[in-house]
Scaffold this active site. Sequence first.
Site, PDB file in Angstrom:
ATOM      1  N   TYR A 258     -11.428  -6.237   9.802  1.00 27.00           N
ATOM      2  CA  TYR A 258     -10.819  -5.806  11.068  1.00 27.00           C
ATOM      3  C   TYR A 258     -10.648  -6.985  12.024  1.00 27.00           C
ATOM      4  CZ  TYR A 258     -11.999  -1.431   8.928  1.00 27.00           C
ATOM      5  OH  TYR A 258     -12.068  -0.399   8.020  1.00 27.00           O
TER       6      TYR A 258
ATOM      7  N   GLU B 221       0.854  -1.203   0.000  1.00 22.72           N
ATOM      8  CA  GLU B 221       0.000   0.000   0.000  1.00 22.72           C
ATOM      9  C   GLU B 221       0.885   1.247   0.000  1.00 22.72           C
ATOM     10  OE1 GLU B 221      -3.594   0.592   2.667  1.00 22.72           O
ATOM     11  OE2 GLU B 221      -2.332   2.243   3.386  1.00 22.72           O
TER      12      GLU B 221
ATOM     13  N   ALA C  49     -19.648   0.878   3.565  1.00 19.92           N
ATOM     14  CA  ALA C  49     -18.842   0.419   2.422  1.00 19.92           C
ATOM     15  C   ALA C  49     -19.656  -0.537   1.539  1.00 19.92           C
ATOM     16  CB  ALA C  49     -17.580  -0.257   2.935  1.00 19.92           C
TER      17      ALA C  49
HETATM   18  P1  FAD Z   1     -17.793  -0.271   6.774  1.00 19.54           P
HETATM   19  O1  FAD Z   1     -17.549  -1.613   6.216  1.00 19.54           O
HETATM   20  O2  FAD Z   1     -18.958   0.498   6.258  1.00 19.54           O
HETATM   21  O3  FAD Z   1     -17.896  -0.436   8.355  1.00 19.54           O
HETATM   22  C1  FAD Z   1     -17.916   0.711   9.208  1.00 19.54           C
HETATM   23  C2  FAD Z   1     -18.661   0.374  10.479  1.00 19.54           C
HETATM   24  O4  FAD Z   1     -20.038   0.208  10.206  1.00 19.54           O
HETATM   25  C3  FAD Z   1     -18.214  -0.951  11.113  1.00 19.54           C
HETATM   26  O5  FAD Z   1     -18.265  -0.801  12.503  1.00 19.54           O
HETATM   27  C4  FAD Z   1     -19.254  -1.958  10.618  1.00 19.54           C
HETATM   28  O6  FAD Z   1     -19.379  -3.059  11.485  1.00 19.54           O
HETATM   29  C5  FAD Z   1     -20.506  -1.077  10.614  1.00 19.54           C
HETATM   30  N1  FAD Z   1     -21.507  -1.499   9.616  1.00 19.54           N
HETATM   31  C6  FAD Z   1     -21.278  -1.924   8.353  1.00 19.54           C
HETATM   32  N2  FAD Z   1     -22.455  -2.198   7.734  1.00 19.54           N
HETATM   33  C7  FAD Z   1     -23.442  -1.921   8.625  1.00 19.54           C
HETATM   34  C8  FAD Z   1     -24.862  -1.975   8.585  1.00 19.54           C
HETATM   35  N3  FAD Z   1     -25.515  -2.358   7.488  1.00 19.54           N
HETATM   36  N4  FAD Z   1     -25.547  -1.602   9.704  1.00 19.54           N
HETATM   37  C9  FAD Z   1     -24.911  -1.193  10.813  1.00 19.54           C
HETATM   38  N5  FAD Z   1     -23.550  -1.111  10.916  1.00 19.54           N
HETATM   39  C10 FAD Z   1     -22.838  -1.474   9.832  1.00 19.54           C
HETATM   40  N6  FAD Z   1      -9.678   5.244   4.988  1.00 19.54           N
HETATM   41  C11 FAD Z   1      -9.548   6.249   4.099  1.00 19.54           C
HETATM   42  O7  FAD Z   1     -10.048   7.355   4.339  1.00 19.54           O
HETATM   43  N7  FAD Z   1      -8.866   6.073   2.926  1.00 19.54           N
HETATM   44  C12 FAD Z   1      -8.302   4.898   2.571  1.00 19.54           C
HETATM   45  O8  FAD Z   1      -7.695   4.774   1.504  1.00 19.54           O
HETATM   46  C13 FAD Z   1      -8.419   3.796   3.494  1.00 19.54           C
HETATM   47  N8  FAD Z   1      -7.892   2.588   3.215  1.00 19.54           N
HETATM   48  C14 FAD Z   1      -8.070   1.536   4.106  1.00 19.54           C
HETATM   49  C15 FAD Z   1      -7.549   0.276   3.788  1.00 19.54           C
HETATM   50  C16 FAD Z   1      -7.692  -0.791   4.674  1.00 19.54           C
HETATM   51  C17 FAD Z   1      -7.118  -2.134   4.306  1.00 19.54           C
HETATM   52  C18 FAD Z   1      -8.376  -0.601   5.901  1.00 19.54           C
HETATM   53  C19 FAD Z   1      -8.507  -1.737   6.873  1.00 19.54           C
HETATM   54  C20 FAD Z   1      -8.897   0.642   6.234  1.00 19.54           C
HETATM   55  C21 FAD Z   1      -8.762   1.719   5.341  1.00 19.54           C
HETATM   56  N9  FAD Z   1      -9.292   2.981   5.629  1.00 19.54           N
HETATM   57  C22 FAD Z   1      -9.143   4.024   4.724  1.00 19.54           C
HETATM   58  C23 FAD Z   1      -9.967   3.239   6.912  1.00 19.54           C
HETATM   59  C24 FAD Z   1     -11.505   3.039   6.812  1.00 19.54           C
HETATM   60  O9  FAD Z   1     -12.067   3.998   5.958  1.00 19.54           O
HETATM   61  C25 FAD Z   1     -12.077   3.178   8.220  1.00 19.54           C
HETATM   62  O10 FAD Z   1     -11.680   2.096   9.028  1.00 19.54           O
HETATM   63  C26 FAD Z   1     -13.584   3.406   8.311  1.00 19.54           C
HETATM   64  O11 FAD Z   1     -13.905   3.803   9.636  1.00 19.54           O
HETATM   65  C27 FAD Z   1     -14.432   2.165   7.992  1.00 19.54           C
HETATM   66  O12 FAD Z   1     -14.407   1.868   6.671  1.00 19.54           O
HETATM   67  P2  FAD Z   1     -15.030   0.488   6.126  1.00 19.54           P
HETATM   68  O13 FAD Z   1     -14.951   0.566   4.677  1.00 19.54           O
HETATM   69  O14 FAD Z   1     -14.434  -0.663   6.809  1.00 19.54           O
HETATM   70  O15 FAD Z   1     -16.547   0.699   6.623  1.00 19.54           O
END
Ligand code: FAD
Length: 292
Positions: free
Chosen positions: A144, A17, A124
Amino acid sequence: MKISSMFDGSKTVLSFEVFPPKRTMPIETIYKTLEQLDGLHPEFISVTYGAGGGEANKRTLEVASYIKTQYHIEPLMHMTCINSTKSDIDQMLKLAQEHDISNIMTLRGDIVPDIEPKDDFHYAADLAAYVKAKGDFDICGACYPEGHIDSPDLVTDVLNLRRKVDAGCTHLISQLFFDNSYFYSFMERAHIAGINVPIEAGIMPVTNKKQIERMVTLCGACLPPKFTKMMQRYEHHPEALADAGIAYAVDQIADLVAQGVDGIHLYTMNNPTVARRICESVGNLFSVPPQR
Ligand code: FAD
């Protein structure tokens, strides 16, 4: 090439990355880093994206496109959605298609206190479903091992992860962790939840103290006593601390690969020297077919 097809069981995937330079810095500052990372032969390189969305993220596209055209390495372009409208995402996907970028990491992004989230995407999984419907993209998602910081418990977290896979993610990359036992327990939960896509373990070699403090604040990763002891012992000796951090990451990787992990995603922090030292130590492990 679709990244999910790289997990064909013939080897353990190694990926990196990088993040684009800040807008105040010339874009060329990343080029030297990429030149050196290319020599380490990763299967793909992912490029991060700002949580704020918007114009600043054209740099992500620029770096991803450079990786593809200059080095013929597959880029994985991150995209966040919480501060974007459907029309913002449409624009970015159109540009990605024009640059022949077909691998997208769909993320919610962190909720930033001073930015009011937009209403089009909440999670997401919403973005994954949207991107899937928009074209022939291969979609990756974040996971996570210790649970996402907003999740009430680990079961809810893995069930939400399953929704992300059902929405279209064909490959997952994990948050960094310093204790492999969390990753192994997470893999069991994912398996029980019926998640069968390849999962890469995210490894961050910690080479300075500031990095640890920032990372722990951001993602809440647990620091095992062996790790904190090492960091305390060398905190005033930067070169020794870097050696210790690299040795720790090498030890984590050797264990994960021996246990049959699908892939290792190295958070390079744009530091090719650290990536090179790790590859010199464990590079040969990646060509041995994983045992399942
Ligand atoms: P989600 O999958 O949407 O999850 C977020 C929270 O919502 C979780 O607690 C999940 O359990 C909960 N959730 C999901 N779906 C539901 C639902 N239907 N109902 C209720 N709750 C729900 N951040 C950046 O800004 N830029 C980047 O380039 C970036 N790259 C990353 C790369 C990796 C490998 C990782 C692990 C993280 C990265 N992040 C990045 C950080 C990420 O954006 C944060 O961790 C963010 O808080 C969560 O993103 P997510 O896509 O996992 O969210």
